[in-house]
Design a protein around this motif. Structure first.
Motif, mmCIF file in Angstrom:
data_model
loop_
_atom_site.group_PDB
_atom_site.id
_atom_site.type_symbol
_atom_site.label_atom_id
_atom_site.label_comp_id
_atom_site.label_asym_id
_atom_site.label_seq_id
_atom_site.Cartn_x
_atom_site.Cartn_y
_atom_site.Cartn_z
ATOM 1 N N ARG A 113 -8.780 8.637 -6.788
ATOM 2 C CA ARG A 113 -9.808 8.709 -5.726
ATOM 3 C C ARG A 113 -9.770 7.462 -4.854
ATOM 4 N NH1 ARG A 113 -12.831 11.377 -9.862
ATOM 5 N NH2 ARG A 113 -13.727 9.417 -10.584
ATOM 6 N N THR B 154 -6.769 7.624 -2.531
ATOM 7 C CA THR B 154 -7.030 8.535 -1.411
ATOM 8 C C THR B 154 -7.925 7.868 -0.377
ATOM 9 O OG1 THR B 154 -6.781 10.447 -2.868
ATOM 10 C CG2 THR B 154 -7.971 10.807 -0.808
ATOM 11 N N LEU B 155 -8.980 7.197 -0.832
ATOM 12 C CA LEU B 155 -9.894 6.486 0.069
ATOM 13 C C LEU B 155 -9.135 5.429 0.877
ATOM 14 C CD1 LEU B 155 -12.834 5.753 0.980
ATOM 15 C CD2 LEU B 155 -12.838 4.130 -0.927
ATOM 16 N N LYS C 69 -5.879 5.249 1.501
ATOM 17 C CA LYS C 69 -4.917 5.868 2.416
ATOM 18 C C LYS C 69 -5.625 6.392 3.667
ATOM 19 C CE LYS C 69 -1.160 7.308 -0.625
ATOM 20 N NZ LYS C 69 -0.456 8.465 -1.204
ATOM 21 N N GLN C 70 -6.790 7.015 3.479
ATOM 22 C CA GLN C 70 -7.549 7.521 4.633
ATOM 23 C C GLN C 70 -8.010 6.374 5.520
ATOM 24 O OE1 GLN C 70 -10.632 9.709 2.602
ATOM 25 N NE2 GLN C 70 -9.448 11.621 2.568
ATOM 26 N N THR C 71 -8.529 5.331 4.906
ATOM 27 C CA THR C 71 -9.006 4.176 5.662
ATOM 28 C C THR C 71 -7.850 3.498 6.382
ATOM 29 O OG1 THR C 71 -10.720 3.872 3.994
ATOM 30 C CG2 THR C 71 -10.342 2.045 5.495
ATOM 31 N N HIS C 72 -6.703 3.408 5.714
ATOM 32 C CA HIS C 72 -5.518 2.803 6.326
ATOM 33 C C HIS C 72 -5.060 3.622 7.531
ATOM 34 C CE1 HIS C 72 -1.158 1.885 6.686
ATOM 35 N NE2 HIS C 72 -1.643 0.663 6.626
ATOM 36 N N ALA C 73 -5.027 4.955 7.378
ATOM 37 C CA ALA C 73 -4.611 5.832 8.484
ATOM 38 C C ALA C 73 -5.553 5.666 9.670
ATOM 39 C CB ALA C 73 -4.579 7.282 8.018
ATOM 40 N N GLN C 74 -6.851 5.567 9.405
ATOM 41 C CA GLN C 74 -7.827 5.368 10.479
ATOM 42 C C GLN C 74 -7.631 4.007 11.143
ATOM 43 O OE1 GLN C 74 -11.529 5.902 8.405
ATOM 44 N NE2 GLN C 74 -11.404 8.135 8.462
ATOM 45 N N SER C 75 -7.321 2.983 10.341
ATOM 46 C CA SER C 75 -7.147 1.643 10.903
ATOM 47 C C SER C 75 -5.942 1.593 11.829
ATOM 48 C CB SER C 75 -7.029 0.585 9.799
ATOM 49 O OG SER C 75 -5.764 0.609 9.194
ATOM 50 N N GLU D 281 -17.044 3.024 -4.025
ATOM 51 C CA GLU D 281 -16.543 3.310 -2.682
ATOM 52 C C GLU D 281 -17.148 2.395 -1.621
ATOM 53 O OE1 GLU D 281 -16.672 7.044 0.378
ATOM 54 O OE2 GLU D 281 -16.170 7.502 -1.709
#
Length: 150
Positions: A28, A31-32, A34-40, A133
């Motif tokens: 988890r 995943t968090l 990776k999502q935050t990195h993609a947004q950054s 989180e």
């Protein structure tokens, strides 16, 4: 200080996830991150294409995500314990450890004693043990303060 004033173009803050794929909590957190990195990365591209005022906001936009299944080195463990508040945090990081020397000894004896997930921002000198989180997002999004690295 010079680097702070003018930025370190091309250099990113490195955030390491000590990961255990068989752990649902660790998965988890991965995943968090990776999502935050993609947004950054998406926001960084937007910032470059828009006004420079976007860089003034108090939120970091880029970091380099390093995911490792290996246990930390003894030097890394020393730093992690310091980031988490010292020797008293040993039990959060090494199962059954009561202090730093205990944690070092147990890590050398059995790398599996190291508790994952653990997220470390080496540039800020901060870490989060476990899967909280909101703590992880605060760590990722915070901008290092001048006083943090005096």
């Amino acid at each position: 200080m010079f680097k702070r004033l003018f930025g370190e173009h091309g250099a990113k803050n490195v955030v390491t996830l000590f990961h255990k794929p068989s752990s649902q909590a660790s998965t988890r957190v991965l995943t968090l991150l990776k999502q935050t990195h993609a947004q950054s990365v998406a926001h960084a591209t937007e910032d470059q294409a828009s006004s420079h005022h976007a860089q003034d906001r108090a939120e970091r936009t880029e970091f380099e995500l390093d995911v490792t299944e290996a246990a930390p080195t003894t030097d890394q463990l020393k730093n992690i314990l310091e980031y988490l508040g010292g020797s008293s945090a040993a039990g959060k990081v090494i199962s059954g450890a009561s202090n730093e020397s205990d944690a070092m000894r147990m890590l050398k004896a059995d790398g599996n004693a190291f508790q994952r997930p653990l997220v470390v921002d080496w540039n800020q000198g901060k870490a989060v043990a476990g899967e909280n989180e909101s703590e992880i997002l605060n760590l990722i999004r915070s901008v290092p303060k001048e006083t943090d690295k005096a």
